[in-house]
Design a protein around this motif. Structure first.
Motif, PDB file in Angstrom:
ATOM      1  N   GLU A 192      67.960  19.432 -16.383  1.00  0.00           N
ATOM      2  CA  GLU A 192      68.520  20.227 -15.280  1.00  0.00           C
ATOM      3  C   GLU A 192      68.027  21.679 -15.339  1.00  0.00           C
ATOM      4  OE1 GLU A 192      70.178  17.951 -16.910  1.00  0.00           O
ATOM      5  OE2 GLU A 192      71.648  16.936 -15.639  1.00  0.00           O
TER       6      GLU A 192
ATOM      7  N   GLU B   5      72.920  21.627  -7.643  1.00  0.00           N
ATOM      8  CA  GLU B   5      72.379  21.667  -8.997  1.00  0.00           C
ATOM      9  C   GLU B   5      72.360  23.119  -9.452  1.00  0.00           C
ATOM     10  OE1 GLU B   5      68.639  19.416  -8.110  1.00  0.00           O
ATOM     11  OE2 GLU B   5      67.604  21.306  -8.411  1.00  0.00           O
TER      12      GLU B   5
ATOM     13  N   SER C  67      67.099  13.278 -12.347  1.00  0.00           N
ATOM     14  CA  SER C  67      66.183  13.697 -13.417  1.00  0.00           C
ATOM     15  C   SER C  67      65.114  12.640 -13.669  1.00  0.00           C
ATOM     16  CB  SER C  67      66.963  13.987 -14.706  1.00  0.00           C
ATOM     17  OG  SER C  67      67.711  15.176 -14.532  1.00  0.00           O
TER      18      SER C  67
ATOM     19  N   GLU D 224      72.566  11.927 -22.181  1.00  0.00           N
ATOM     20  CA  GLU D 224      73.255  12.784 -21.225  1.00  0.00           C
ATOM     21  C   GLU D 224      74.679  12.276 -21.010  1.00  0.00           C
ATOM     22  OE1 GLU D 224      69.612  14.140 -18.370  1.00  0.00           O
ATOM     23  OE2 GLU D 224      70.292  12.075 -18.146  1.00  0.00           O
TER      24      GLU D 224
ATOM     25  N   GLY E 251      71.961  19.087 -19.659  1.00  0.00           N
ATOM     26  CA  GLY E 251      71.299  20.232 -19.047  1.00  0.00           C
ATOM     27  C   GLY E 251      69.852  20.462 -19.459  1.00  0.00           C
TER      28      GLY E 251
ATOM     29  N   ARG F 101      64.646  21.752 -13.996  1.00  0.00           N
ATOM     30  CA  ARG F 101      64.666  21.464 -12.556  1.00  0.00           C
ATOM     31  C   ARG F 101      65.089  22.665 -11.723  1.00  0.00           C
ATOM     32  NH1 ARG F 101      68.453  16.467 -12.139  1.00  0.00           N
ATOM     33  NH2 ARG F 101      68.902  17.557 -10.203  1.00  0.00           N
TER      34      ARG F 101
ATOM     35  N   SER G  88      70.294  10.444 -15.691  1.00  0.00           N
ATOM     36  CA  SER G  88      70.538  10.997 -14.349  1.00  0.00           C
ATOM     37  C   SER G  88      69.439  10.530 -13.402  1.00  0.00           C
ATOM     38  CB  SER G  88      70.537  12.528 -14.426  1.00  0.00           C
ATOM     39  OG  SER G  88      69.926  13.094 -13.286  1.00  0.00           O
TER      40      SER G  88
END
Ligand code: ZN
Ligand code: ZN
Length: 358
Positions: free
Chosen positions: A127, A300, A30, A97, A124, A130, A27
């Protein structure tokens, strides 16, 4: 001192609980979060003890100067070099991912690694980290929110009867860039009259006219961080029905904001807003969820939606944006960006929520 090593350390610590020897991060948001890289061709491999960053020669200088991981400048596709590192380290499994990796890249990876290394689709991990923002990230979101509101206020003054939706959108984008934003965080939404009933209307050549509602949903991207706000204006004097529609959505928005607090389930916040609209018999007209997290991406975690049991945490930044859309009449949405705290929340958006009369 940057936060990148700390963030990568947190990912490395999360590997064991997912029974992973390493994670390949695809990502782009990310990758930026873990390394600061903002280019378009990067890949990150995290093991408990190491962090590898892969890019192509276009980004060699930038990467070697600013990225504090083992940097690989690849002449071949990045995935081949990453596979070679995985093989060299004799890893028995590798998380990837599946939400972000292209099928073509997966095929190459699978072929290069062979039977010796099991590929585990996981999503995830980054994520989740984050979703809770650091002090530095919150400061960046604050700045993004301010630029967004400033662009809104400057543009409002220029709207006249007969201005086209697309010209208002262009002015909003121009003003946010002049205030320092890199770009809009998403395609700016400007809708007027009956078109406000479309929750995600694209701006058209339609002119805004006397007696019409005007919906503006906009966000800036500043220093990599998004902001998001929806405000409503009315050209002329709104009738009783418009006024009560606006008041109902505002009441729902305030109820949503009031429900936000660390430890509260995201679904409870959604229910608080939905309940108000139900009382006004507008629950059927509320066709989306109450809000979403934002940060390096406009959407997100966490999702502030029906039945979401995940608990909000202090440091999350979310939107609260209930709306009601009535075909033929129009729609109203009011949206703030808010910071979740231990005792409730702080509304970051400074713009007034009174219906703007033009
Ligand atoms: Zn929005
Ligand atoms: Zn939003």
């Amino acid at each position: 001192m940057t936060e990148f090593p700390q963030r990568r350390q947190r990912v490395a610590s999360a590997l064991a609980s997912h029974k992973l020897e390493a994670l390949l991060v695809s990502s782009s948001a990310s990758i930026r979060y873990l390394t600061g890289y903002v280019g378009s061709n990067g890949l990150v491999l995290i093991t408990p003890a190491e962090a590898h960053f892969f890019t192509d020669p276009r980004y060699a200088t930038e990467a070697q100067q600013s990225i504090d991981c083992t940097v690989h400048v690849c002449k071949k596709p990045l995935i081949e070099e990453a596979s070679a590192v995985v093989k060299r380290k004799r890893l028995k499994n590798l998380g990837f991912e599946s939400t972000w990796m292209q099928v073509d890249t997966y095929d190459r990876l699978h072929k290069a690694l062979g039977a010796g290394c099991k590929l585990d689709p996981v999503n995830g991990i980054v994520e989740e980290l984050r979703a809770v923002k650091s002090t530095e990230e919150i400061a960046k979101i604050r700045a993004s929110v301010l630029v967004n509101s400033l662009a809104f206020e400057k543009t409002l003054r220029r709207i006249k009867r007969g201005t086209r939706e697309m010209d208002i959108a262009a002015e909003l984008d121009f003003q946010m860039r002049m205030a320092g934003a890199e770009k809009p965080a998403f395609e700016t939404i400007v809708a007027s009259g009956p078109r406000t009933a479309l929750p995600h209307a694209h701006p058209t050549s339609k002119q805004v006219l006397e007696g019409e509602l005007l919906l503006i949903d906009m966000g800036a991207m500043l220093d990599g961080y998004a902001s998001d706000m929806t405000r409503m204006a009315f050209l002329g004097k709104p009738n009783k029905r418009m006024q009560s529609l606006y008041k109902a959505v505002l009441e729902a928005q305030l109820a949503g904001v009031a429900a936000v607090k660390a430890g509260v389930a995201a679904g409870t916040v959604d229910a608080a807003a939905r309940e108000v609209l139900k009382r006004h018999e507008l629950d059927q007209a509320f066709v989306h969820s109450t809000g979403h997290g934002l940060g390096l991406e406009i959407h997100e975690g966490p999702r502030v939606a029906k039945k979401q049991t995940d608990k909000l945490k202090a440091g999350m930044v979310i939107t609260i944006e209930p709306g009601a859309y009535i075909e033929g009449l129009g729609g109203v949405r009011i949206e703030d960006t808010v910071l979740v705290t231990e005792t409730g929340c702080e509304i970051l958006t400074p713009t007034s929520k009174d219906l703007v009369l033009l």
